[in-house]
Design an enzyme around this catalytic site. Sequence first.
Site, PDB file in Angstrom:
ATOM      1  N   GLU A 248       0.832  -1.212   0.000  1.00  0.00           N
ATOM      2  CA  GLU A 248       0.000   0.000   0.000  1.00  0.00           C
ATOM      3  C   GLU A 248       0.861   1.253   0.000  1.00  0.00           C
ATOM      4  OE1 GLU A 248      -0.098  -2.619   1.984  1.00  0.00           O
ATOM      5  OE2 GLU A 248      -2.053  -2.933   2.888  1.00  0.00           O
TER       6      GLU A 248
ATOM      7  N   CYS B 240      -2.097  -3.004   7.213  1.00  0.00           N
ATOM      8  CA  CYS B 240      -1.507  -2.807   8.542  1.00  0.00           C
ATOM      9  C   CYS B 240      -1.752  -1.380   9.023  1.00  0.00           C
ATOM     10  CB  CYS B 240      -0.013  -3.120   8.513  1.00  0.00           C
ATOM     11  SG  CYS B 240       1.026  -1.771   7.890  1.00  0.00           S
TER      12      CYS B 240
HETATM   13  N1  THU Z   1       2.389  -6.336   4.209  1.00  0.00           N
HETATM   14  C1  THU Z   1       1.916  -5.473   3.266  1.00  0.00           C
HETATM   15  O1  THU Z   1       2.485  -5.339   2.177  1.00  0.00           O
HETATM   16  N2  THU Z   1       0.813  -4.760   3.559  1.00  0.00           N
HETATM   17  C2  THU Z   1       0.131  -4.837   4.733  1.00  0.00           C
HETATM   18  O2  THU Z   1      -0.762  -4.036   4.966  1.00  0.00           O
HETATM   19  C3  THU Z   1       0.433  -5.917   5.669  1.00  0.00           C
HETATM   20  C4  THU Z   1       1.763  -6.551   5.500  1.00  0.00           C
HETATM   21  C5  THU Z   1       3.605  -7.093   3.921  1.00  0.00           C
HETATM   22  C6  THU Z   1       4.783  -6.682   4.752  1.00  0.00           C
HETATM   23  C7  THU Z   1       5.632  -7.933   4.676  1.00  0.00           C
HETATM   24  O3  THU Z   1       6.401  -7.880   3.483  1.00  0.00           O
HETATM   25  C8  THU Z   1       4.626  -9.061   4.566  1.00  0.00           C
HETATM   26  O4  THU Z   1       3.411  -8.466   4.173  1.00  0.00           O
HETATM   27  C9  THU Z   1       4.416  -9.837   5.853  1.00  0.00           C
HETATM   28  O5  THU Z   1       4.125  -8.985   6.892  1.00  0.00           O
END
Ligand code: THU
Length: 133
Positions: free
Chosen positions: A58, A87
């Site tokens: 994002e 997240c």
């Molecule tokens: N991740 C995202 O790309 N977006 C989120 O909103 C949640 C987590 C990614 C970060 C990391 O590379 C992987 O997912 C595991 O946490």
Amino acid sequence: MTDIHIPQLINQAITASQRAYAPYSNYQVGAALLAQDGQIFTGCNVENATYPAGICAERTALVKAVSEGVRDFVAIAVVTRGGGSPCGICRQMLYEFAPHLRVIIADMNGTIHHDLPLKDLLPLGFSGIDLHK
Ligand code: THU
């Protein structure tokens, strides 16, 4: 923005997720951010051997857009294998530019798990307005 654009946004997010660099988590995330002017900025998560240095899908999409001079957004599609939710850091980053953003959370099959306003994901979000109170 009509629902007609939603499958296209999700498809672009799925395509972006295939470019994820996620050798540590093996968890691919894709995002497609629709700007007010109709442009779509995509992003994937990019991890790093120094784990906290990685960036989420994002925020990749958001910083691509802002660095190209685009700051007005309508919707974002976020895809993961299980329909995981954005997240907290990404919610906060998106809130800075688009508190009214429509957030579509889907999986790699294109199934929508949630379709809701960012304000519902980040109630009482902190913004620049608070700094001036
Ligand atoms: N991740 C995202 O790309 N977006 C989120 O909103 C949640 C987590 C990614 C970060 C990391 O590379 C992987 O997912 C595991 O946490």
